[in-house]
Design an enzyme around this catalytic site. Structure first.
Site, short mmCIF file in Angstrom:
data_model
loop_
_atom_site.label_atom_id
_atom_site.label_comp_id
_atom_site.label_asym_id
_atom_site.label_seq_id
_atom_site.Cartn_x
_atom_site.Cartn_y
_atom_site.Cartn_z
N GLY A 126 0.80 -1.23 0.00
CA GLY A 126 0.00 0.00 0.00
C GLY A 126 0.83 1.27 0.00
N ASP A 252 -4.71 -0.43 -17.61
CA ASP A 252 -5.08 0.20 -16.33
C ASP A 252 -4.32 1.51 -16.13
OD1 ASP A 252 -3.03 -1.95 -16.16
OD2 ASP A 252 -2.68 -1.08 -14.18
N ASN A 253 -3.34 1.77 -16.97
CA ASN A 253 -2.60 3.04 -16.87
C ASN A 253 -2.98 4.00 -18.00
OD1 ASN A 253 -1.29 2.06 -14.63
ND2 ASN A 253 0.50 1.34 -15.75
P1 AMP Z 1 1.24 0.34 -11.23
O1 AMP Z 1 2.32 -0.51 -11.76
O2 AMP Z 1 1.70 1.39 -10.24
O3 AMP Z 1 0.36 0.93 -12.28
O4 AMP Z 1 0.33 -0.62 -10.36
C1 AMP Z 1 -0.35 -1.75 -10.86
C2 AMP Z 1 -1.30 -2.25 -9.80
O5 AMP Z 1 -0.59 -2.67 -8.64
C3 AMP Z 1 -2.30 -1.22 -9.31
O6 AMP Z 1 -3.48 -1.90 -9.00
C4 AMP Z 1 -1.64 -0.67 -8.08
O7 AMP Z 1 -2.56 -0.10 -7.20
C5 AMP Z 1 -0.99 -1.91 -7.51
N1 AMP Z 1 0.19 -1.62 -6.70
C6 AMP Z 1 1.40 -1.17 -7.13
N2 AMP Z 1 2.23 -1.03 -6.08
C7 AMP Z 1 1.56 -1.38 -4.97
C8 AMP Z 1 1.88 -1.45 -3.58
N3 AMP Z 1 3.07 -1.12 -3.13
N4 AMP Z 1 0.91 -1.85 -2.73
C9 AMP Z 1 -0.31 -2.20 -3.18
N5 AMP Z 1 -0.67 -2.17 -4.45
C10 AMP Z 1 0.24 -1.77 -5.35
MG MG Z 2 -1.26 1.80 -12.50
#
Ligand code: AMP
Ligand code: MG
Length: 486
Positions: A126, A252-253
């Site tokens: 988180g 998702d991005n």
């Molecule tokens: P991202 O690569 O930042 O776009 O994240 C991809 C997914 O992983 C999204 O659902 C984020 O909310 C989740 N996520 C990334 N890092 C964390 C983390 N440290 N704790 C919880 N969820 C994460």
């Molecule tokens: Mg993301």
């Protein structure tokens, strides 16, 4: 001007209800420190520059305080990650703290990234770390100054809360602003879960609140796809024109508003390299610099798929087919400006392609090439730039074509330089500059970061005493591997 506790809200997303998000309180980081704040982002919320010193800002950024009458929410969405579908993602570490309406009637989501565990955290903690929060802050604000559509960054806070990545690091947060945080992945979540009522609720929200101009079309959802195709194509065209590599173009991005969104291991090119891969986890180069246009199309196709229960497939395909031309047109417009070309001529696209092909096999700094091209009269500038090209004969051939293309330019060199410098930054958000600022910030010295942000906030204007920010990277800074852990 307002204060943080006198902002006004309109819960356009929140009122969609609990099928769309979970109400979660942030869990505060310990002993927070404000690392950096963007004055121009504060202004979007009608907040004065002095808000940076308001203890409320740090309380908000650290998760200690949030607006009492607005419930923070973690959004649910899914998405295609590196081509494979993940059925449930969602805000694993971010919370929508509130949907602000400013004096101009604009809507700004205030999103706290690094706010602690949510029902969507999966195996994550988180949290976000300082280096990735600084990277997102700098890129958001820099892309905005370049005129590239992007989410914005209000501030970064660091803390004494420790987290594990490849090593022990401090947990940080970033407050992000965007008119909406809806992604292609929101549509995919409700579509693939066959939640039709919710999918239609999402359609209504996006049409009414984000794309009201589509409501009067015969088929509003077809008009929505057209609008999203156009915005996405135009944003990616500017990424290509300015050498921006996103790094993680998962659905998702991808912002439904066509904004540059969810920055991970991004990079602006130093030396021009078509096939540059900035994300060291991207083993197959799916999101390499020269794949971004195609990946934008792939992502739009994934979004269009979610509309197939409401719009005929042929109609959707016809709209998707328009993507390439919109993208190419926007790209050429930007590249003509960068090259200082007046008007439009048939051979322009080829002229650009030939130049990039030569750059690709040389060691040409992508930013400084354009800046230097405008600095001196055409032939003189080319003669100086020639040294950086490996294949001088090919560059000479290109130069001759370029000189011919510029032959009837009636502008004075002063005018030409002013017009070119207005679109060609001198100061680029280079990975090595970011790295220097991050390392100092990790040692508690925020001055280099503040200075970098300050210089980059006027990237087109030469500033006294800032020559070091306009240099090509030193050897150690050329091939930095950016960890995708964040
Ligand atoms: P991202 O690569 O930042 O776009 O994240 C991809 C997914 O992983 C999204 O659902 C984020 O909310 C989740 N996520 C990334 N890092 C964390 C983390 N440290 N704790 C919880 N969820 C994460
Ligand atoms: Mg993301």
């Amino acid at each position: 001007m307002k204060r943080l506790d006198t902002l006004e809200f309109e819960p356009r997303f929140a009122r969609l209800g609990d099928a769309f998000s979970a109400v979660i309180k942030p869990s505060a980081i310990a002993q927070p420190l404000l690392v950096i704040c963007s004055q121009s982002a504060l202004a979007l919320l009608d907040l004065p520059a002095s808000t940076a010193e308001d203890p409320r800002l740090l309380q908000l950024a650290s998760g200690e305080w949030h607006w009492p009458n607005v419930a923070p929410r973690a959004m649910v969405y899914s998405g295609h990650q590196f081509g494979g579908y993940t059925p449930r993602l969602g805000d694993g570490r971010g919370l929508l703290l509130g949907e602000v309406v400013n004096n101009a009637g604009e809507h700004w989501d205030v999103h706290l990234k690094g706010a602690g565990l949510t029902p969507f955290s999966r195996t994550g903690d988180g949290r976000a770390v300082l280096r990735s929060s600084i990277r997102e802050f700098l890129a958001s604000e820099y892309l905005h100054t370049l005129g590239i559509a992007t989410s914005r960054a209000l501030c970064v806070a660091d803390s004494k809360t420790m987290v594990w990545r490849e090593q022990r690091e401090t947990a940080a947060t970033l407050i992000r602003l965007a008119p909406s945080h809806i992604r292609f992945g929101h549509f995919e979540y409700f579509y693939y879960n066959q939640k039709n009522a919710e999918l239609e609720q999402l359609h209504a929200h996006v049409l009414n609140d984000l794309y009201p101009e589509c409501l009067s079309a015969d088929e509003p959802l077809a008009a929505l796809l057209s609008a999203v195709v156009k915005r996405t194509a135009e944003t990616i065209a500017l990424w290509q024109a300015y050498g921006f590599c996103h790094g993680v173009m998962n659905t998702d991005n991808m912002s439904i508003l066509g904004l540059t969104f969810d920055f991970g291991p991004y990079a602006f090119l130093d030396d021009f390299k078509q096939a540059h891969i900035c994300n060291h986890s991207d083993h197959h180069g799916r999101y390499a610099f020269n794949q971004q246009v195609a990946m934008g199309y792939w992502n739009l196709t994934a979004f269009a798929e979610t509309l197939t229960r409401h719009v005929a497939v042929e109609r959707l395909q016809e709209i998707l087919d328009g993507y390439a031309a919109i993208q190419q047109q926007a790209y050429l417009t930007a590249m003509r400006a960068r090259l200082g070309l007046r008007g439009e001529q048939e051979g322009d696209a080829l002229l650009v392609d030939k130049l990039l092909a030569q750059m690709d096999h040389s060691a040409v700094d992508y930013t400084l090439f354009f800046r230097h091209l405008g600095e001196l009269p055409v032939a003189e500038a080319l003669a100086k730039l020639r040294d950086d090209f490996i294949n001088r004969a090919a560059f000479d051939e290109w130069s001759a074509e370029f000189i011919a293309r510029n032959a009837d330019d009636p502008r004075s060199q002063e005018q030409r330089r002013a017009q070119m410098h207005a679109v060609n930054p001198l100061y680029m958000l280079r990975n090595y500059l970011i790295q220097i600022a991050i390392e100092a910030a990790e040692d508690g010295d925020y001055a280099p970061l503040h200075r970098l942000h300050q210089v980059l906030s006027s990237p087109f204007t030469e500033q006294e005493g800032c020559a070091e920010y306009a240099q090509r990277p030193p050897d150690w800074g050329k091939h930095l591997s950016i960890s995708c852990s964040s």
